[in-house]
Write an enzyme that holds these catalytic residues in place. Structure first.
Site, PDB file in Angstrom:
ATOM      1  N   ARG A   1       0.824  -1.209   0.000  1.00 32.16           N
ATOM      2  CA  ARG A   1       0.000   0.000   0.000  1.00 32.16           C
ATOM      3  C   ARG A   1       0.857   1.258   0.000  1.00 32.16           C
ATOM      4  NH1 ARG A   1      -4.820  -0.068   4.047  1.00 32.16           N
ATOM      5  NH2 ARG A   1      -5.345   1.734   2.759  1.00 32.16           N
TER       6      ARG A   1
ATOM      7  N   GLN B   1     -11.350   8.725   6.226  1.00 30.01           N
ATOM      8  CA  GLN B   1     -11.048   7.358   6.646  1.00 30.01           C
ATOM      9  C   GLN B   1      -9.792   6.861   5.927  1.00 30.01           C
ATOM     10  OE1 GLN B   1     -15.016   4.953   6.863  1.00 30.01           O
ATOM     11  NE2 GLN B   1     -15.342   6.654   5.465  1.00 30.01           N
TER      12      GLN B   1
ATOM     13  N   HIS C   1      -8.649   6.991  10.732  1.00 27.12           N
ATOM     14  CA  HIS C   1      -8.129   5.616  10.699  1.00 27.12           C
ATOM     15  C   HIS C   1      -6.612   5.594  10.588  1.00 27.12           C
ATOM     16  CE1 HIS C   1     -12.274   4.013   9.157  1.00 27.12           C
ATOM     17  NE2 HIS C   1     -12.285   4.265  10.444  1.00 27.12           N
TER      18      HIS C   1
ATOM     19  N   THR D   1     -17.749   6.469   0.362  1.00 27.58           N
ATOM     20  CA  THR D   1     -17.640   5.532   1.478  1.00 27.58           C
ATOM     21  C   THR D   1     -18.882   4.637   1.493  1.00 27.58           C
ATOM     22  OG1 THR D   1     -17.331   5.312   3.864  1.00 27.58           O
ATOM     23  CG2 THR D   1     -18.577   7.242   3.103  1.00 27.58           C
ATOM     24  N   SER D   2     -18.698   3.357   1.765  1.00 26.88           N
ATOM     25  CA  SER D   2     -19.791   2.386   1.621  1.00 26.88           C
ATOM     26  C   SER D   2     -20.760   2.401   2.788  1.00 26.88           C
ATOM     27  CB  SER D   2     -19.198   0.984   1.460  1.00 26.88           C
ATOM     28  OG  SER D   2     -18.331   0.704   2.547  1.00 26.88           O
TER      29      SER D   2
END
Ligand code: APR
Length: 240
Positions: free
Chosen positions: A61, A93, A111, A180-181
């Site tokens: 990442r 996030q 986060h 965002t989900s």
């Protein structure tokens, strides 16, 4: 969505805002790494079991994030911030730094941050770090003897800075969530914890908490957010 210069705007972003910068989302296509779901590697049990695997995941990442550039959605948010100043707050996030690279200043990483490292034993301050640890390289150690880990909030761990976030939610008069989900808590509940209903969701599909939003702009962030900024600026210029 009513958005004027006198509004206090709370912006919440998720992985979708960085999708057009080439960073895969978690639950969309390409969200898997070596067939692992993020939840399987981004947790303390996985770290205890196999810290090398977890460092290889974050090394991947880090490399991807270092190659990524902000897209028009990041840039448009920085422009809106310039207009609103302290009446703007961006809670992301995302652990990448694309908002800051686009010029955003009032950014809170709930986060954590990918390009920072901390110790899993002592309380030393997280420090900037772009290192990667792949097969064959020794895992990084702290002076205290503890193992260094990425400064990201893992599943099951407390999110950071909730006091500030709660303050900003309460003083907001407008709330925009982007990409965002709406499945990961406590963030997914922010839209329900507001003193107003001036709320907008931006993304190609409705999130799991869609019922809580008053309006939607269904489309990619890099197209929709500049449009939102433009309508805001036009309204500002003609004083409405
Ligand atoms: N523009 C805007 N939104 C997009 C785009 C785009 N181009 N492409 C995809 N999306 C939307 C998808 O529709 C989806 O709703 O982005 C959302 C991404 O959802 P997730 O992958 O679940 O990401 P997110 O909501 O940020 O995940 C929350 O979960 O894995 C953990 O800690 C991690 O911060 C992350 C948290």
């Amino acid at each position: 969505m009513k958005l004027t210069l006198s509004d206090h705007l709370f912006v919440l972003t998720g992985a979708g805002v960085s999708a057009e910068s080439g960073l895969a989302t978690f639950r969309g296509d390409g969200g898997l790494w070596r067939n692992y779901r993020a939840e399987e590697v981004a947790n303390i049990a996985a770290w205890r079991r196999d810290p090398r695997l977890v460092w290889e995941f974050y090394s991947m990442r880090r490399r991807k994030a270092l190659a990524a550039k902000p897209n028009p959605a990041h840039v448009a948010l920085a422009e809106i911030e310039q207009q609103l100043g302290d009446r703007f707050f961006l809670c992301t996030q995302n652990v990448d730094s694309l908002h800051e690279q686009a010029g955003s200043e009032r950014v809170h990483h709930i986060h954590g941050e990918l390009m920072k490292t901390k110790c899993d034993s002592c309380a030393r301050e997280p420090f900037p770090d772009e290192s990667t640890y792949d097969e064959g390289t020794a895992l990084p150690k702290c002076d205290c003897g503890g193992t260094l880990r990425v400064n990201v909030v893992w599943f099951g761990e407390m999110v950071s800075g909730m006091e500030r976030v709660a303050y900003e939610l309460q003083r907001s008069t407008a709330f925009v969530a982007i990409g965002t989900s709406g499945v990961v808590e406590p963030v997914a509940s922010f839209v329900r914890a507001l003193p107003h209903r001036n709320t907008l969701y931006i993304g190609p599909e409705k999130p799991a908490n869609a019922d809580a939003f008053s309006e939607y702009m269904l489309g990619p962030a890099a197209e929709m957010v500049p449009w939102l900024a433009q309508t805001f600026f036009t309204a500002k210029d003609d004083g409405s």
